[in-house]
Write a protein that holds these residues in place. Structure first.
Motif, short mmCIF file in Angstrom:
data_model
loop_
_atom_site.label_atom_id
_atom_site.label_comp_id
_atom_site.label_asym_id
_atom_site.label_seq_id
_atom_site.Cartn_x
_atom_site.Cartn_y
_atom_site.Cartn_z
N GLU A 81 0.73 -1.67 -0.18
CA GLU A 81 -0.02 0.23 -0.16
C GLU A 81 0.94 1.22 -0.01
OE1 GLU A 81 -3.04 0.84 -0.36
OE2 GLU A 81 -3.18 -1.37 -0.69
N PHE A 82 1.47 0.64 1.03
CA PHE A 82 3.24 2.08 0.90
C PHE A 82 3.60 2.47 -0.62
CE2 PHE A 82 6.79 4.06 1.36
CZ PHE A 82 6.84 5.54 2.14
N ARG A 83 3.97 2.09 -1.52
CA ARG A 83 4.58 2.02 -2.59
C ARG A 83 3.33 2.30 -3.61
NH1 ARG A 83 4.61 -2.53 -7.02
NH2 ARG A 83 2.31 -2.48 -6.19
N ASN A 84 2.45 1.85 -3.78
CA ASN A 84 1.32 2.12 -4.47
C ASN A 84 0.74 3.51 -4.18
OD1 ASN A 84 0.48 -0.09 -5.26
ND2 ASN A 84 -1.65 -0.84 -4.31
N LYS A 85 0.66 3.93 -3.30
CA LYS A 85 0.26 5.24 -2.22
C LYS A 85 1.54 6.16 -3.57
CE LYS A 85 -3.78 5.60 -1.13
NZ LYS A 85 -4.58 6.15 -1.41
N VAL A 86 2.42 5.40 -2.86
CA VAL A 86 4.28 6.27 -3.60
C VAL A 86 4.00 7.05 -4.69
CG1 VAL A 86 6.49 6.75 -4.38
CG2 VAL A 86 5.93 5.98 -1.72
N ILE A 87 3.65 5.48 -5.36
CA ILE A 87 3.65 5.76 -7.40
C ILE A 87 1.80 6.68 -7.68
CG2 ILE A 87 2.60 4.59 -9.35
CD1 ILE A 87 4.46 2.22 -8.07
N GLU A 88 1.44 7.03 -6.82
CA GLU A 88 0.22 7.75 -6.98
C GLU A 88 0.36 9.15 -7.16
OE1 GLU A 88 -3.79 8.72 -4.56
OE2 GLU A 88 -3.45 6.27 -4.97
N ALA A 89 1.61 9.57 -6.20
CA ALA A 89 1.81 10.65 -5.91
C ALA A 89 3.08 10.82 -6.76
CB ALA A 89 2.32 10.69 -4.70
N TYR A 90 3.70 10.21 -6.98
CA TYR A 90 4.70 10.22 -8.34
C TYR A 90 4.02 10.67 -9.34
CZ TYR A 90 8.35 9.83 -11.83
OH TYR A 90 8.61 10.35 -12.90
N GLN A 91 2.34 10.11 -10.11
CA GLN A 91 2.37 10.23 -11.41
C GLN A 91 1.18 11.91 -11.48
OE1 GLN A 91 -0.14 6.51 -11.44
NE2 GLN A 91 1.86 5.55 -12.09
N GLU A 92 0.59 11.52 -10.00
CA GLU A 92 0.37 12.98 -9.60
C GLU A 92 0.65 14.17 -9.98
OE1 GLU A 92 -3.33 15.43 -9.29
OE2 GLU A 92 -3.61 12.79 -9.64
N VAL A 93 2.19 14.20 -9.44
CA VAL A 93 2.96 15.39 -9.90
C VAL A 93 3.87 15.20 -10.79
CG1 VAL A 93 5.06 16.00 -9.54
CG2 VAL A 93 3.81 15.18 -7.17
N MET A 94 3.21 13.81 -12.05
CA MET A 94 3.99 14.27 -13.43
C MET A 94 2.83 14.47 -14.34
SD MET A 94 6.73 12.91 -13.02
CE MET A 94 7.23 13.54 -15.37
N ARG A 95 1.57 14.81 -13.63
CA ARG A 95 0.26 14.96 -14.62
C ARG A 95 0.44 17.09 -14.07
NH1 ARG A 95 -2.50 9.99 -13.54
NH2 ARG A 95 -2.87 10.94 -11.17
N MET A 96 1.09 17.25 -13.42
CA MET A 96 0.45 18.78 -12.91
C MET A 96 1.19 19.92 -14.39
SD MET A 96 2.26 18.93 -9.23
CE MET A 96 1.00 19.23 -7.24
N GLN A 97 0.68 20.42 -14.72
CA GLN A 97 1.28 21.61 -15.43
C GLN A 97 1.85 22.58 -14.65
OE1 GLN A 97 -1.98 22.64 -18.12
NE2 GLN A 97 -2.52 20.89 -18.58
N ILE A 98 3.08 22.86 -15.13
CA ILE A 98 4.54 24.40 -15.23
C ILE A 98 3.58 25.06 -15.67
CG2 ILE A 98 6.78 25.10 -15.07
CD1 ILE A 98 7.65 21.53 -14.91
#
Length: 98
Positions: A81-98
């Motif tokens: 679950e920790f790994r899944n949350k880290v991956i989900e957070a990483y994907q969310e950061v990568m979707r952010m527009q600058i």
């Protein structure tokens, strides 16, 4: 007994708070992660040792084997679950527009 089953980062976080003033943020997080994974691995190995001992007919109590197996299972599930949350957070950061 429930305190022992909880995810090992709780006790490690207390140790790392004292070390965080001495070390940089990167090393304390990596140390915490490494210690947590080592704790999960040790719980899995302990469960395997007890299960094999019981199967071999050695003097091992069944309830000790079951507790070790459940502890290892819960730690593994928490790690996944920790790994899944880290991956989900990483994907969310990568979707952010600058």
């Amino acid at each position: 007994m429930i305190e022992q089953i909880s995810f090992p980062t709780q006790s490690i976080q207390l140790e790392n708070r004292a070390q965080s003033t001495e070390n940089s943020g990167k090393s304390s997080f990596s140390d915490m992660l490494k210690k947590s994974l080592e704790a999960v691995n040790e719980a899995q190995l302990n469960s395997d040792r007890l299960t094999n001992a019981l199967a071999a007919g050695q003097n091992v109590e069944l309830h000790d084997v079951m507790i070790a197996a459940q502890k290892a299972s819960i730690l593994l599930e928490a790690t996944v679950e920790f790994r899944n949350k880290v991956i989900e957070a990483y994907q969310e950061v990568m979707r952010m527009q600058i």
